[in-house]
Design a protein around this motif. Sequence first.
Motif, mmCIF file in Angstrom:
data_model
loop_
_atom_site.group_PDB
_atom_site.id
_atom_site.type_symbol
_atom_site.label_atom_id
_atom_site.label_comp_id
_atom_site.label_asym_id
_atom_site.label_seq_id
_atom_site.Cartn_x
_atom_site.Cartn_y
_atom_site.Cartn_z
ATOM 1 N N SER A 32 35.692 -0.093 131.327
ATOM 2 C CA SER A 32 36.673 0.105 132.383
ATOM 3 C C SER A 32 37.436 -1.203 132.546
ATOM 4 O O SER A 32 37.103 -2.210 131.918
ATOM 5 C CB SER A 32 35.998 0.509 133.705
ATOM 6 O OG SER A 32 35.107 -0.505 134.135
ATOM 7 N N SER A 327 49.850 6.966 123.711
ATOM 8 C CA SER A 327 50.933 6.695 124.652
ATOM 9 C C SER A 327 50.595 5.452 125.484
ATOM 10 O O SER A 327 50.450 4.375 124.937
ATOM 11 C CB SER A 327 51.191 7.921 125.530
ATOM 12 O OG SER A 327 52.322 7.726 126.338
ATOM 13 N N THR A 328 50.400 5.584 126.790
ATOM 14 C CA THR A 328 50.141 4.434 127.651
ATOM 15 C C THR A 328 48.656 4.189 127.889
ATOM 16 O O THR A 328 48.294 3.425 128.780
ATOM 17 C CB THR A 328 50.831 4.639 129.016
ATOM 18 O OG1 THR A 328 50.323 5.833 129.628
ATOM 19 C CG2 THR A 328 52.336 4.756 128.848
ATOM 20 N N SER A 329 47.789 4.807 127.117
ATOM 21 C CA SER A 329 46.351 4.668 127.317
ATOM 22 C C SER A 329 45.648 4.479 125.973
ATOM 23 O O SER A 329 46.263 4.548 124.914
ATOM 24 C CB SER A 329 45.782 5.888 128.052
ATOM 25 O OG SER A 329 46.017 7.059 127.278
ATOM 26 N N GLU A 343 39.380 8.336 128.396
ATOM 27 C CA GLU A 343 40.662 7.678 128.214
ATOM 28 C C GLU A 343 40.719 6.449 129.109
ATOM 29 O O GLU A 343 40.439 6.531 130.305
ATOM 30 C CB GLU A 343 41.799 8.652 128.549
ATOM 31 C CG GLU A 343 43.162 8.214 128.068
ATOM 32 C CD GLU A 343 44.190 9.331 128.231
ATOM 33 O OE1 GLU A 343 43.852 10.326 128.885
ATOM 34 O OE2 GLU A 343 45.313 9.199 127.714
ATOM 35 N N VAL A 345 42.819 3.897 131.030
ATOM 36 C CA VAL A 345 44.157 3.874 131.606
ATOM 37 C C VAL A 345 44.386 2.533 132.295
ATOM 38 O O VAL A 345 43.561 2.076 133.075
ATOM 39 C CB VAL A 345 44.357 5.028 132.609
ATOM 40 C CG1 VAL A 345 45.744 4.988 133.212
ATOM 41 C CG2 VAL A 345 44.102 6.365 131.933
ATOM 42 N N HIS A 347 47.744 0.471 131.143
ATOM 43 C CA HIS A 347 49.069 0.022 130.734
ATOM 44 C C HIS A 347 50.152 0.888 131.378
ATOM 45 O O HIS A 347 49.922 2.053 131.720
ATOM 46 C CB HIS A 347 49.201 0.076 129.216
ATOM 47 C CG HIS A 347 48.455 -1.008 128.505
ATOM 48 N ND1 HIS A 347 48.973 -2.258 128.291
ATOM 49 C CD2 HIS A 347 47.200 -1.026 127.964
ATOM 50 C CE1 HIS A 347 48.092 -3.001 127.638
ATOM 51 N NE2 HIS A 347 47.008 -2.269 127.430
ATOM 52 N N PHE A 403 40.409 0.622 138.484
ATOM 53 C CA PHE A 403 40.846 1.756 137.689
ATOM 54 C C PHE A 403 39.667 2.292 136.881
ATOM 55 O O PHE A 403 38.977 1.544 136.207
ATOM 56 C CB PHE A 403 41.964 1.346 136.735
ATOM 57 C CG PHE A 403 43.275 1.130 137.411
ATOM 58 C CD1 PHE A 403 44.046 2.201 137.817
ATOM 59 C CD2 PHE A 403 43.740 -0.157 137.662
ATOM 60 C CE1 PHE A 403 45.259 1.994 138.444
ATOM 61 C CE2 PHE A 403 44.948 -0.368 138.280
ATOM 62 C CZ PHE A 403 45.703 0.715 138.677
ATOM 63 N N PRO A 405 38.245 5.181 133.977
ATOM 64 C CA PRO A 405 38.748 6.037 132.909
ATOM 65 C C PRO A 405 38.781 7.487 133.342
ATOM 66 O O PRO A 405 37.916 7.951 134.087
ATOM 67 C CB PRO A 405 37.720 5.819 131.784
ATOM 68 C CG PRO A 405 36.490 5.319 132.471
ATOM 69 C CD PRO A 405 36.970 4.541 133.651
ATOM 70 N N LYS A 406 39.803 8.195 132.916
ATOM 71 C CA LYS A 406 39.924 9.600 133.274
ATOM 72 C C LYS A 406 39.575 10.478 132.087
ATOM 73 O O LYS A 406 39.727 10.074 130.935
ATOM 74 C CB LYS A 406 41.346 9.902 133.756
ATOM 75 C CG LYS A 406 42.399 9.790 132.666
ATOM 76 C CD LYS A 406 43.770 10.155 133.188
ATOM 77 C CE LYS A 406 44.824 10.105 132.098
ATOM 78 N NZ LYS A 406 46.167 10.459 132.589
ATOM 79 N N LEU A 408 39.859 13.143 129.148
ATOM 80 C CA LEU A 408 40.989 13.496 128.305
ATOM 81 C C LEU A 408 41.164 14.999 128.312
ATOM 82 O O LEU A 408 40.203 15.760 128.208
ATOM 83 C CB LEU A 408 40.743 13.013 126.875
ATOM 84 C CG LEU A 408 41.927 13.058 125.930
ATOM 85 C CD1 LEU A 408 43.000 12.096 126.419
ATOM 86 C CD2 LEU A 408 41.499 12.671 124.527
#
Length: 416
Positions: A32, A327-329, A343, A345, A347, A403, A405-406, A408
Amino acid sequence: MLSGVIENVRGGLMKPEAFRKAERTRRTLNFSLSSTRVDGSRVKKKGIFSLDLDCTNRFLLAGSSDGSWYVHDTFNFTQSLDHEKKCVLRCSPRTHHTRSISTVEWFPSDNGAFSTSGYDGFLCIWDANNPGQPVDKYDREEPIYRHHTNPVSGSVIAVCAGGEVNLIDIRIGSSIQKLPEVHAEIKEVRWNPFHQSQLMVASQGGNLIEWDIRSTFQYKCYGVDQVRLSRRPVVTRGSSGITTDSTTALLQAHTGSIDSMRFSSDGQELYTFGASGKMEVRRWKMGVTSDPCIGTLRYGKKHKGRGNFSIGVADNVDPPIVFAPNSTSVVVCDMKDCQAMKELVGHFKQVNCFVYDETYQQGYSGGNDAGIIVWSGNKTTEQTYVEEKAKKYGCRESIESTFQPKPLIDLDDDDD
């Protein structure tokens, strides 16, 4: 719980190596956002295209899209958990690359020298103790997509420029060999860490080729179902242009361009990353002729823009893990069961590169938002940091507020 496991190791009920591997796996899977950060005060607001750690896993080398490079010290000697990973070295504005840097790399077993290459066509060798100007400079006259130094010999660099692969020996300061031309434009090169003569090249058309530089008359072409041994194509130049005559067509490892590849630490497996409708990570077994592809994972959607993508691999854990951009992750890929676990996250713009620190189980990712994010799975250190910061500033914070991680979503392989 950890104290009980340590007692089992002391009592001989659990092997020390099994304990170390289990702890590495636990920390890596619990990545994380770290409470520490990379100092960006001396870094221009440009995207980060390439990252690399030296042989001691202390100094982090970063290459930027404006042609500049930076070295950060990742160790903490402040006796406080509230610290920044300071920028200790940067290039001079008069000597950096004129276009984006495609690859930065420390020399094997030496943290006093490193190499950079860029889309301006130059490969530069730098001395970390005297960074005012490059020690040596090679002009390939074409944009360099990637270069990689042979980890066994330490002096031969494979350079991918203009769709061709040239081998440069820095001891004599010139190109010593050029690999024969193939059908598709070469985009990625990687040496096997255990076989100094084995070079893997990947093309924009999705071809994966193994060359033995001792004899370039034959090569191995990897496909999903088989490995084909073929003779090099014969290239003729006449009044009608360039024509290529080959006895066999090249197999396809990916249906789209191969953007990055990494070997395992023992050189027995290879991980490739490409995009064909969806982002795709594949695991290959070296040295077999049937069913060389032993794992395929598709996730997310294809990037809309172009980038200089680079994956990170953690193969000293069980299961082996690949950190791939999405993409952003950053997606954490379990390459044993071929599934996306979570994922990362953090950025705000597209992620380009990721490097894994196998000694301290940390990760570093760079993206177009000009930021380098630190990922850590050591919850004890992170919790202690939050408690010390709360005590120092008189505020209440929790490690859960960072933050996380979420999961996917949208992992249907049949969805184009």
